[in-house]
Scaffold this motif. Structure first.
Motif, mmCIF file in Angstrom:
data_model
loop_
_atom_site.group_PDB
_atom_site.id
_atom_site.type_symbol
_atom_site.label_atom_id
_atom_site.label_comp_id
_atom_site.label_asym_id
_atom_site.label_seq_id
_atom_site.Cartn_x
_atom_site.Cartn_y
_atom_site.Cartn_z
ATOM 1 N N ASP A 310 -7.832 35.134 8.602
ATOM 2 C CA ASP A 310 -6.467 34.816 8.167
ATOM 3 C C ASP A 310 -5.652 34.294 9.349
ATOM 4 O O ASP A 310 -4.968 33.267 9.253
ATOM 5 C CB ASP A 310 -5.831 36.076 7.577
ATOM 6 C CG ASP A 310 -4.489 35.812 6.915
ATOM 7 O OD1 ASP A 310 -3.709 35.029 7.464
ATOM 8 O OD2 ASP A 310 -4.226 36.418 5.868
ATOM 9 N N PRO A 315 -3.693 31.777 5.942
ATOM 10 C CA PRO A 315 -3.946 32.509 4.689
ATOM 11 C C PRO A 315 -4.320 31.619 3.520
ATOM 12 O O PRO A 315 -5.088 32.031 2.650
ATOM 13 C CB PRO A 315 -2.626 33.241 4.435
ATOM 14 C CG PRO A 315 -1.600 32.464 5.194
ATOM 15 C CD PRO A 315 -2.299 31.939 6.406
ATOM 16 N N LYS A 316 -3.805 30.390 3.466
ATOM 17 C CA LYS A 316 -4.122 29.546 2.316
ATOM 18 C C LYS A 316 -5.614 29.243 2.258
ATOM 19 O O LYS A 316 -6.229 29.278 1.175
ATOM 20 C CB LYS A 316 -3.329 28.243 2.355
ATOM 21 C CG LYS A 316 -3.603 27.366 1.130
ATOM 22 C CD LYS A 316 -2.775 26.098 1.115
ATOM 23 C CE LYS A 316 -3.107 25.259 -0.121
ATOM 24 N NZ LYS A 316 -2.317 24.007 -0.186
ATOM 25 N N SER A 362 -2.687 36.714 0.338
ATOM 26 C CA SER A 362 -1.557 36.311 -0.495
ATOM 27 C C SER A 362 -0.263 36.893 0.042
ATOM 28 O O SER A 362 0.761 36.201 0.145
ATOM 29 C CB SER A 362 -1.794 36.780 -1.933
ATOM 30 O OG SER A 362 -0.688 36.478 -2.750
ATOM 31 N N PHE A 365 0.549 35.083 3.308
ATOM 32 C CA PHE A 365 1.058 33.735 3.046
ATOM 33 C C PHE A 365 2.552 33.782 2.749
ATOM 34 O O PHE A 365 3.345 33.011 3.309
ATOM 35 C CB PHE A 365 0.298 33.136 1.859
ATOM 36 C CG PHE A 365 0.477 31.651 1.686
ATOM 37 C CD1 PHE A 365 -0.567 30.785 1.946
ATOM 38 C CD2 PHE A 365 1.677 31.123 1.247
ATOM 39 C CE1 PHE A 365 -0.409 29.417 1.781
ATOM 40 C CE2 PHE A 365 1.853 29.766 1.086
ATOM 41 C CZ PHE A 365 0.808 28.894 1.347
ATOM 42 N N ALA A 440 0.984 24.680 3.037
ATOM 43 C CA ALA A 440 0.665 25.786 3.943
ATOM 44 C C ALA A 440 1.542 25.674 5.161
ATOM 45 O O ALA A 440 1.170 25.127 6.203
ATOM 46 C CB ALA A 440 -0.807 25.742 4.350
ATOM 47 N N GLU A 442 4.407 27.719 7.815
ATOM 48 C CA GLU A 442 4.881 29.011 8.286
ATOM 49 C C GLU A 442 6.393 29.029 8.483
ATOM 50 O O GLU A 442 7.005 30.067 8.560
ATOM 51 C CB GLU A 442 4.222 29.378 9.627
ATOM 52 C CG GLU A 442 2.734 29.569 9.512
ATOM 53 C CD GLU A 442 2.113 29.996 10.823
ATOM 54 O OE1 GLU A 442 0.882 29.921 10.932
ATOM 55 O OE2 GLU A 442 2.861 30.369 11.733
#
Length: 450
Positions: A310, A315-316, A362, A365, A440, A442
């Motif tokens: 991760d 995470p995606k 999940s 994310f 995706a 952040e």
């Protein structure tokens, strides 16, 4: 108490170890309902031949109905508890109702006459368990800080897996496997399973008491009853939050939708895994419990191990990879369902390997998408959206069994039970499809206004 005010009681709670342990023990206790009742013991018992034809499909419809009620009422329970300052009180009430439902399952004898009693009690237990979970999850901010919230959340998740393993082993070796178990219990008239339901009620009670007795409602923060928000106003505020999110941070809104769908598919894998193992692959009740222990072990280990991926890949990619592997494994189980139990052992455990990482990634994310200062609000909406579609997997499971029976022309719907796999895979595929629309990122450029 306002959102920006932290009371002395909360500060003491955040700095103590025991409140964290007490909070995590509720997750340990919840394994009685999650792992034993809903997934691997009672659900298998209620769908056995003793309850007549079509019990598996009826189980799906009962859980789907429970999901609809959860979707209607769960979204406002947390908001109303926050507003009234009585979070622990409502956790206590809903946990007690789960215990009562678990106790009631003792009276469900192996006969078609008792099928709907068992299904209604199981559905009611699911509803009250979800209501209790809203309050439980909302307590996380009371016992954590931004620096340790992830570790504390992971502790609770891990205790849930471990509690499930411990209780399943007790149940297996104490009641299910021996011809004569503890206290002279045998399998006659389903007594081994029915006594297990009483043990689950006791287990839930014992391990729920620490958090209920430790994290007390702050009387100073309680609002007068005249200030308690009405049900209508609670829904109005909820829709206002959703509208604001859609206007200011659509990428997060897309992710909430995608995660709600695929998380329900992930829940369906565990909910109907035991039913499938017994009904389609011929697992005995003892075999189902052994599989359950193995499933919890691989899920727990994989969730921890995938945390490194991760951080490295994002995470995606973990979610997409996990869901893709699950779709492959589920498809193999469907097409090779007549090859025996080995197929389910191999590919069923493969499914379980990816459930935990997908759930954990999940949450990660979303944490990277949330604008600073909106963590509690958006994670509350994350829980809400998940519950709002909690009827999808049960409905898809039952719907595909009915469709499979029609396509194959079998009169016995239980003979088409393996078609339910395709229903669960469809839910996962829909969630994966929605996820491809999510960026995706952040650091979202947009943020919510107050």
């Amino acid at each position: 108490m306002s959102e920006t005010t932290v009371t002395t009681q909360q500060q003491a709670t955040r700095t103590g170890r025991w409140p964290v342990v007490a909070w995590g023990l509720w997750d340990w206790g919840s394994a009685a309902f999650n792992a034993v009742i809903t997934t691997f013991v009672f659900s298998v018992y209620i769908t056995s031949d003793s309850f007549g034809d079509g019990a598996s499909a009826k189980l799906g419809w009962a859980l789907a109905g429970a999901g609809v009620l959860i979707a209607l009422f769960a979204p406002i329970t947390g908001r109303r508890a926050d507003h009234s300052g009585r979070r622990t009180f409502w956790l206590s009430v809903n946990t007690a109702l789960v215990v009562l439902a678990s106790t009631g399952l003792f009276f469900v004898k192996p006969s078609p006459d008792y099928l709907w009693l068992g299904l209604l009690l199981l559905a009611a237990g699911n509803i009250f368990f979800e209501f209790a979970s809203v309050q439980y999850n909302a307590m996380l901010n009371e016992i954590s800080t931004p620096a340790n919230v992830g570790r504390i959340s992971g502790l609770g998740w891990g205790l849930g897996y471990i509690g499930g393993i411990v209780l399943l082993l007790i149940v297996f070796y104490g009641f299910i496997d021996p011809e004569v178990g503890l206290f002279g219990v045998t399998g006659e008239d389903g007594l081994d399973v029915r006594v297990t339901m009483l043990l689950c009620a006791v287990w839930t009670t014992v391990f729920s008491l620490p958090v209920i007795l430790t994290i007390r409602d702050d009387k100073a923060s309680r609002r007068p009853r005249t200030e308690v928000v009405s049900v209508v106003e609670s829904y109005r505020q909820l829709f206002q939050t959703i509208r604001l999110l859609w206007q200011t941070d659509r990428n997060t809104a897309y992710f909430l939708l995608a995660s709600a769908v695929f998380r329900d598919g992930l829940a369906g894998v565990f909910t109907f895994g035991g039913v499938l193992a017994a009904g389609t692959f011929g697992f005995s009740p003892g075999d189902v419990i052994i599989f359950a222990v193995a499933a919890n072990v691989v899920a727990g280990v994989a969730t921890i191990a995938f945390g490194t991926l991760d951080d490295r890949w994002g995470p995606k990619k973990v979610i997409v990879g996990s869901l893709s592997c699950m779709l492959v494994a589920g498809t193999v189980i469907f097409f090779l369902h007549d090859r025996g139990a080995t197929i389910f052992w191999v590919f069923g455990l493969l499914l379980c390997i990816f459930v935990g990482p997908a759930q954990s990634a999940s949450r990660t994310f979303l944490a990277r998408l949330i604008p600073e200062g909106k963590e509690g609000e958006i994670f509350g909406l994350y829980a809400t959206t998940g519950r709002a579609v909690s009827f999808l997997a049960p409905a898809a499971w039952s719907g595909f069994i009915v469709m499979g029976a029609a396509v194959t022309g079998v009169a016995d719907k239980d003979s088409a039970e393996h078609w339910g796999i395709l229903g669960i895979m469809l839910v996962l595929a829909l969630g994966l499809g929605f996820l491809t629309k999510v960026r995706a990122t952040e650091n979202p450029a947009s943020s919510l206004s107050s």
